[in-house]
Design an enzyme around this catalytic site. Structure first.
Site, mmCIF file in Angstrom:
data_model
loop_
_atom_site.group_PDB
_atom_site.id
_atom_site.type_symbol
_atom_site.label_atom_id
_atom_site.label_comp_id
_atom_site.label_asym_id
_atom_site.label_seq_id
_atom_site.Cartn_x
_atom_site.Cartn_y
_atom_site.Cartn_z
ATOM 1 N N LEU A 148 0.868 -1.173 0.000
ATOM 2 C CA LEU A 148 0.000 0.000 0.000
ATOM 3 C C LEU A 148 0.905 1.222 0.000
ATOM 4 O O LEU A 148 1.973 1.216 0.616
ATOM 5 C CB LEU A 148 -0.897 0.041 1.242
ATOM 6 C CG LEU A 148 -1.969 -1.041 1.386
ATOM 7 C CD1 LEU A 148 -2.683 -0.889 2.726
ATOM 8 C CD2 LEU A 148 -2.973 -0.987 0.240
ATOM 9 N N ASP A 149 0.488 2.284 -0.678
ATOM 10 C CA ASP A 149 1.253 3.525 -0.648
ATOM 11 C C ASP A 149 1.381 4.015 0.789
ATOM 12 O O ASP A 149 0.528 3.731 1.641
ATOM 13 C CB ASP A 149 0.560 4.611 -1.483
ATOM 14 C CG ASP A 149 0.522 4.266 -2.957
ATOM 15 O OD1 ASP A 149 1.356 3.453 -3.404
ATOM 16 O OD2 ASP A 149 -0.349 4.808 -3.668
ATOM 17 N N ARG A 150 2.418 4.776 1.049
ATOM 18 C CA ARG A 150 2.671 5.272 2.405
ATOM 19 C C ARG A 150 1.433 5.921 3.017
ATOM 20 O O ARG A 150 1.098 5.670 4.182
ATOM 21 C CB ARG A 150 3.819 6.287 2.376
ATOM 22 C CG ARG A 150 4.182 6.853 3.753
ATOM 23 C CD ARG A 150 5.159 8.006 3.622
ATOM 24 N NE ARG A 150 4.549 9.131 2.923
ATOM 25 C CZ ARG A 150 5.203 10.224 2.554
ATOM 26 N NH1 ARG A 150 6.488 10.333 2.802
ATOM 27 N NH2 ARG A 150 4.569 11.207 1.932
ATOM 28 N N THR A 152 -1.726 5.608 2.166
ATOM 29 C CA THR A 152 -2.960 4.836 2.051
ATOM 30 C C THR A 152 -3.054 3.925 3.262
ATOM 31 O O THR A 152 -2.098 3.219 3.595
ATOM 32 C CB THR A 152 -2.973 3.995 0.766
ATOM 33 O OG1 THR A 152 -2.930 4.867 -0.365
ATOM 34 C CG2 THR A 152 -4.232 3.141 0.682
ATOM 35 N N ARG A 249 -5.110 5.605 -8.107
ATOM 36 C CA ARG A 249 -4.894 7.050 -8.200
ATOM 37 C C ARG A 249 -4.738 7.495 -9.651
ATOM 38 O O ARG A 249 -5.275 8.536 -10.055
ATOM 39 C CB ARG A 249 -3.679 7.423 -7.361
ATOM 40 C CG ARG A 249 -3.862 7.106 -5.883
ATOM 41 C CD ARG A 249 -2.535 7.038 -5.128
ATOM 42 N NE ARG A 249 -1.894 8.344 -5.100
ATOM 43 C CZ ARG A 249 -0.650 8.538 -4.683
ATOM 44 N NH1 ARG A 249 0.097 7.494 -4.307
ATOM 45 N NH2 ARG A 249 -0.125 9.752 -4.668
#
Length: 317
Positions: A148-150, A152, A249
Site C-alpha cells: 500500500l502507498d505510504r 494509504t 490514483r
C-alpha cells in the site's frame, strides 16, 4: 524494453537501444531505477547481481553497446539488508495465524525499507513481532505479498513463511485475491458503476510517477461503484482486478475524478473548507483463500478517524 516483472516490482530487464549506446552501466541503471544510487548500483555489480548478456558485469563504468541485454537480479545490495533492524512499533493486527497476518496499516507508514530509508517501516515492525521473518530476510521485503502507498491506510496481507508467501503471490497473480478500497474523489461521478481499463507504465518525464501509456506498460483494470454523492465529491468503492503501482490514483485521475487529498495525481486538498493531510484512500475489504486450510477469509477495516471525520461534515462536500 521487456515486460517480465511482477506487479509489485519495477522493471529489471532492458535491451539497449541506439540512443543509449556508450552510456556507463551505472549511469544508465540509476536513470532507470528509482531511489537507487550509483553507489548502490556499484555494490550490486560487486555482488554479481547485474548481468550483461547473461554474464555478471565486472565494471560499473562499462560502456553499453547496442542490443546489450541488462538484467538486475535483485534491487537490494548485500550491504543494505544488514541495515534493517527489528523495531518495536505498534501494529493493528486484524487477523493472525501460524501462516499469515493481516494488518490494518496506518497512513504514513512505509511498507518496506528502501535505500536511504531503513527504519520505521512495516517490515521493521514485523521483524520485531515475528522473529521467524528474519530467516526470510534475503531482501528488504520478508513476508510482503502486496503493498500500500505510504499515505494509504487499510488491510495488508503478510506471510509468515516462504511457502505461504509464494502461494499468496500466485493467488495475487491469478487475480484470486479480492481487494476493495474506499475513496473520496473530486467531482460528482455520473455513472453508478463502471470499469476503467487502461494500461499503466512509468511516466517518462517524472520517473517516480505512473501514467496511462501504451509504451512499456502493463494491463490495469479497476472497477468502481458509487456509494454516495455529495455536492462536489463522490464516495466510491473500488475493486482491483490488477495491482499496478498507484493504479487507483492514476485511473481516477484519468476519468477526471482524482482522489481527494492526493498531492501527486490530484489537487492535494479539499477546496471547500476541510483540511486533509493525505489522500482519501483506504483498503477497506480483503477476501482470499487460506493457502493451508483452504478456508475463505473475509475481512473489513472501517474508515480511520481522519477520513471518517471528512464524511461527517457533508456540508463541505
Amino acid at each position: 524494453m521487456d515486460k517480465n516483472t511482477t506487479p509489485t516490482t519495477p522493471q529489471t530487464t532492458w535491451t539497449i537501444a541506439e540512443e543509449q549506446v556508450g552510456t556507463r552501466l551505472d549511469r544508465f541503471l540509476t536513470s532507470q531505477i528509482d531511489k537507487l544510487s550509483r553507489a548502490s548500483i556499484q555494490q550490486l555489480v560487486t555482488d554479481g547481481a547485474i548481468l550483461i548478456n547473461g554474464k555478471p558485469a565486472t565494471k560499473p563504468g562499462y560502456a553499453l553497446r547496442r542490443n546489450d541485454r541488462i538484467q538486475v537480479l535483485t534491487l537490494v545490495p548485500s550491504s543494505a539488508v544488514k541495515n534493517v533492524v527489528a523495531q518495536t512499533i505498534p501494529l493493528d493486527i486484524v487477523y493472525e495465524d501460524a501462516d499469515l497476518i493481516v494488518i490494518n496499516k496506518v497512513a504514513g507508514m512505509v511498507v518496506h525499507p528502501a535505500p536511504g530509508h531503513y527504519e520505521d517501516t512495516l517490515v521493521n515492525a514485523l521483524l520485531a513481532r515475528y522473529p521467524e521473518l528474519k530467516k526470510q530476510q534475503e531482501d528488504l521485503r520478508p513476508g510482503i505479498v502486496h503493498r500500500l502507498d505510504r499515505d494509504t491506510s487499510g488491510l495488508l496481507l503478510v506471510a509468515r513463511n516462504l511457502q505461504t508467501q509464494g502461494a499468496l503471490i500466485e493467488q495475487m497473480k491469478a487475480h484470486q485475491i479480492e481487494k476493495r478500497y474506499l475513496a473520496l474523489v473530486e467531482g460528482v461521478v455520473s455513472l453508478d458503476r463502471g470499469s476503467i481499463d487502461a494500461p499503466i507504465g512509468r511516466d517518462p518525464r517524472h520517473r517516480q510517477q505512473m501514467t496511462i501509456t501504451s509504451i512499456d506498460s502493463k494491463e490495469a483494470v479497476t472497477h468502481f461503484k458509487v456509494q454516495e454523492r455529495f455536492q462536489h465529491h463522490t464516495l466510491v468503492l473500488l475493486q482491483l482486478e490488477t495491482g499496478r503501482t498507484h493504479q487507483i490514483r492514476v485511473h481516477l485521475k484519468a476519468i477526471g475524478h482524482p482522489v481527494v487529498g492526493d498531492p501527486t495525481y490530484g489537487t492535494g486538498r479539499i477546496r471547500y473548507g476541510i483540511t486533509l493531510q493525505r489522500q482519501f484512500l483506504h483498503a477497506y475489504q480483503l477476501r482470499f483463500n487460506h493457502p493451508t486450510t483452504g478456508a475463505t477469509i473475509e475481512l473489513e477495516a472501517p474508515l480511520p478517524p481522519d477520513l471518517q471525520d471528512i464524511l461527517d461534515q457533508p456540508e463541505f462536500l
